[in-house]
Write a protein that holds these residues in place. Structure first.
Motif, PDB file in Angstrom:
ATOM      1  N   LEU A  23      50.047  38.101  42.446  1.00  0.00           N
ATOM      2  CA  LEU A  23      49.565  39.220  41.641  1.00  0.00           C
ATOM      3  C   LEU A  23      50.592  40.334  41.443  1.00  0.00           C
ATOM      4  CD1 LEU A  23      45.934  39.612  43.009  1.00  0.00           C
ATOM      5  CD2 LEU A  23      46.725  38.288  41.047  1.00  0.00           C
ATOM      6  N   ALA A  24      51.708  40.250  42.119  1.00  0.00           N
ATOM      7  CA  ALA A  24      52.700  41.329  42.086  1.00  0.00           C
ATOM      8  C   ALA A  24      53.185  41.604  40.669  1.00  0.00           C
ATOM      9  CB  ALA A  24      53.883  40.971  42.973  1.00  0.00           C
ATOM     10  N   GLY A  25      53.232  42.873  40.329  1.00  0.00           N
ATOM     11  CA  GLY A  25      53.777  43.302  39.056  1.00  0.00           C
ATOM     12  C   GLY A  25      52.870  43.129  37.849  1.00  0.00           C
ATOM     13  N   GLN A  26      51.656  42.680  38.066  1.00  0.00           N
ATOM     14  CA  GLN A  26      50.734  42.490  36.954  1.00  0.00           C
ATOM     15  C   GLN A  26      49.797  43.684  36.829  1.00  0.00           C
ATOM     16  OE1 GLN A  26      48.895  38.605  36.464  1.00  0.00           O
ATOM     17  NE2 GLN A  26      50.161  37.829  38.139  1.00  0.00           N
ATOM     18  N   MET A  27      49.392  43.951  35.592  1.00  0.00           N
ATOM     19  CA  MET A  27      48.413  45.006  35.320  1.00  0.00           C
ATOM     20  C   MET A  27      47.216  44.330  34.661  1.00  0.00           C
ATOM     21  SD  MET A  27      50.124  48.243  35.701  1.00  0.00           S
ATOM     22  CE  MET A  27      49.111  49.223  34.687  1.00  0.00           C
ATOM     23  N   PHE A  28      46.023  44.806  34.973  1.00  0.00           N
ATOM     24  CA  PHE A  28      44.807  44.187  34.452  1.00  0.00           C
ATOM     25  C   PHE A  28      43.968  45.228  33.728  1.00  0.00           C
ATOM     26  CE2 PHE A  28      46.139  42.049  38.331  1.00  0.00           C
ATOM     27  CZ  PHE A  28      46.407  40.795  37.823  1.00  0.00           C
ATOM     28  N   ASP A  29      43.530  44.883  32.522  1.00  0.00           N
ATOM     29  CA  ASP A  29      42.734  45.805  31.709  1.00  0.00           C
ATOM     30  C   ASP A  29      41.278  45.852  32.152  1.00  0.00           C
ATOM     31  OD1 ASP A  29      44.883  46.550  30.122  1.00  0.00           O
ATOM     32  OD2 ASP A  29      44.554  44.875  28.741  1.00  0.00           O
ATOM     33  N   ASN A  30      40.826  44.760  32.772  1.00  0.00           N
ATOM     34  CA  ASN A  30      39.420  44.701  33.159  1.00  0.00           C
ATOM     35  C   ASN A  30      39.238  43.719  34.319  1.00  0.00           C
ATOM     36  OD1 ASN A  30      39.203  42.037  31.946  1.00  0.00           O
ATOM     37  ND2 ASN A  30      39.292  43.109  29.993  1.00  0.00           N
ATOM     38  N   LYS A  31      38.036  43.646  34.832  1.00  0.00           N
ATOM     39  CA  LYS A  31      37.746  42.784  35.981  1.00  0.00           C
ATOM     40  C   LYS A  31      37.878  41.308  35.634  1.00  0.00           C
ATOM     41  CE  LYS A  31      34.673  46.012  38.311  1.00  0.00           C
ATOM     42  NZ  LYS A  31      33.314  46.242  38.798  1.00  0.00           N
ATOM     43  N   TYR A  32      37.578  40.962  34.385  1.00  0.00           N
ATOM     44  CA  TYR A  32      37.696  39.559  33.978  1.00  0.00           C
ATOM     45  C   TYR A  32      39.149  39.096  34.066  1.00  0.00           C
ATOM     46  CZ  TYR A  32      37.660  35.329  31.224  1.00  0.00           C
ATOM     47  OH  TYR A  32      37.824  34.039  30.807  1.00  0.00           O
ATOM     48  N   ASP A  33      40.080  39.906  33.566  1.00  0.00           N
ATOM     49  CA  ASP A  33      41.494  39.548  33.623  1.00  0.00           C
ATOM     50  C   ASP A  33      41.973  39.416  35.067  1.00  0.00           C
ATOM     51  OD1 ASP A  33      41.594  39.574  30.864  1.00  0.00           O
ATOM     52  OD2 ASP A  33      42.457  41.595  30.753  1.00  0.00           O
ATOM     53  N   LEU A  34      41.519  40.314  35.925  1.00  0.00           N
ATOM     54  CA  LEU A  34      41.861  40.230  37.341  1.00  0.00           C
ATOM     55  C   LEU A  34      41.285  38.956  37.949  1.00  0.00           C
ATOM     56  CD1 LEU A  34      42.924  41.255  40.047  1.00  0.00           C
ATOM     57  CD2 LEU A  34      40.854  42.656  40.226  1.00  0.00           C
ATOM     58  N   ALA A  35      40.034  38.654  37.640  1.00  0.00           N
ATOM     59  CA  ALA A  35      39.396  37.443  38.174  1.00  0.00           C
ATOM     60  C   ALA A  35      40.148  36.193  37.731  1.00  0.00           C
ATOM     61  CB  ALA A  35      37.937  37.380  37.732  1.00  0.00           C
ATOM     62  N   MET A  36      40.550  36.131  36.469  1.00  0.00           N
ATOM     63  CA  MET A  36      41.275  34.962  35.978  1.00  0.00           C
ATOM     64  C   MET A  36      42.645  34.840  36.652  1.00  0.00           C
ATOM     65  SD  MET A  36      39.154  33.395  34.211  1.00  0.00           S
ATOM     66  CE  MET A  36      40.255  32.073  33.760  1.00  0.00           C
ATOM     67  N   ALA A  37      43.307  35.958  36.900  1.00  0.00           N
ATOM     68  CA  ALA A  37      44.594  35.925  37.595  1.00  0.00           C
ATOM     69  C   ALA A  37      44.413  35.418  39.027  1.00  0.00           C
ATOM     70  CB  ALA A  37      45.234  37.307  37.589  1.00  0.00           C
ATOM     71  N   ILE A  38      43.338  35.829  39.674  1.00  0.00           N
ATOM     72  CA  ILE A  38      43.065  35.363  41.034  1.00  0.00           C
ATOM     73  C   ILE A  38      42.769  33.867  41.032  1.00  0.00           C
ATOM     74  CG2 ILE A  38      41.437  35.505  42.962  1.00  0.00           C
ATOM     75  CD1 ILE A  38      41.259  38.541  42.330  1.00  0.00           C
TER      76      ILE A  38
END
Length: 61
Positions: A23-38
């Motif tokens: 996850l380092a260096g990434q920015m997420f606009d919303n919880k969905y984007d964070l969930a998909m990155a995880i």
């Protein structure tokens, strides 16, 4: 003991490594984007580690 004490709660070390590498260096606009990155990061780690990722649960408040 605090929950983040690595010797008592070993998942904290894994979460630290996950955040530092997947996850380092990434920015997420919303919880969905964070969930998909995880999800993508966990799948990549399972392939790299040679284990099967069966399931996980998100608990977003």
């Amino acid at each position: 003991m605090p929950a983040y004490y690595f010797e008592i709660n070993p998942i904290q070390e894994q979460w630290h490594q996950f955040k530092a590498h997947e996850l380092a260096g990434q920015m997420f606009d919303n919880k969905y984007d964070l969930a998909m990155a995880i999800i993508n990061g966990m799948e990549a780690r399972s392939i790299k580690g040679g284990y099967v990722l069966e399931h996980f649960i998100f608990n977003f408040a």
